[in-house]
Write an enzyme that holds these catalytic residues in place. Sequence first.
Site, PDB file in Angstrom:
ATOM      1  N   HIS A  17       0.844  -1.208   0.000  1.00 60.57           N
ATOM      2  CA  HIS A  17       0.000   0.000   0.000  1.00 60.57           C
ATOM      3  C   HIS A  17       0.876   1.254   0.000  1.00 60.57           C
ATOM      4  CE1 HIS A  17      -3.061  -2.716   2.227  1.00 60.57           C
ATOM      5  NE2 HIS A  17      -3.589  -2.459   1.041  1.00 60.57           N
ATOM      6  N   LYS A  41     -18.374  -6.405   8.434  1.00 63.67           N
ATOM      7  CA  LYS A  41     -17.129  -7.188   8.439  1.00 63.67           C
ATOM      8  C   LYS A  41     -16.456  -7.087   9.793  1.00 63.67           C
ATOM      9  CE  LYS A  41     -14.990  -7.923   3.934  1.00 63.67           C
ATOM     10  NZ  LYS A  41     -13.853  -7.526   3.076  1.00 63.67           N
ATOM     11  N   ARG A  90      -1.399  -5.750  -8.436  1.00 65.18           N
ATOM     12  CA  ARG A  90      -0.250  -6.637  -8.256  1.00 65.18           C
ATOM     13  C   ARG A  90      -0.178  -7.697  -9.340  1.00 65.18           C
ATOM     14  NH1 ARG A  90      -2.461  -8.109  -2.492  1.00 65.18           N
ATOM     15  NH2 ARG A  90      -4.195  -8.117  -3.948  1.00 65.18           N
ATOM     16  N   SER A 128      -2.710  -7.805   2.781  1.00 68.14           N
ATOM     17  CA  SER A 128      -3.026  -7.733   4.217  1.00 68.14           C
ATOM     18  C   SER A 128      -3.390  -9.104   4.756  1.00 68.14           C
ATOM     19  CB  SER A 128      -4.194  -6.768   4.448  1.00 68.14           C
ATOM     20  OG  SER A 128      -3.842  -5.470   4.063  1.00 68.14           O
TER      21      SER A 128
END
Length: 162
Positions: A17, A41, A90, A128
């Site tokens: 990030h 969440k 990515r 993450s």
Amino acid sequence: MTLAVYPGSFDPITNGHLDVIAKAVRLFDEVRVAVLHNPSKQPLFSLDERMSMIREVVSVWPTVKVESFRGLLAVYAHDVGANAVVRGLRSVSDFEAELPMAHMNQRMNDSAVTVFVPSSLQYADISSSLVKQIAMYQGPLTDCVPASIERALRAKYVGGNA
Ligand code: PNS
């Protein structure tokens, strides 16, 4: 004045990030890291924890601010007057997931252009979720997250608990 929002869950922020933020800083006058508040969440780090962890590691860039948002990204981007939404890529599979979101966000708010920023190669494997898995098993996080984020992860998983 160009304003980009960089949205995400950031649970937690990683060096991947930060690599995207460093690139966005070169492109836009202001970059707002926008942390998603999603009450449905259960993140590892609370919204407040994520925001203060991010603030600490982006403090080197005076043009970067940290905010939270809830609901639709397109609405948030419109409300803050953003010209751009930055998303890191990515891999091709990231692109496949991101393009439909970019199209839908454009349908809802065509004043914010999604700008895809390719990750640097050395960060292409970092996410993450993988960082959390490694931390859960007390694995090495060298080069994956800044030292302050590693400390926060180690504190969450102290004693080997999830
Ligand atoms: O870090 P993430 O989890 O990959 O970030 C995903 C995020 C926050 C950018 C995405 O889930 C999002 O924009 N959520 C807000 C809700 C929304 O606008 N959904 C419609 C997208 S077309």
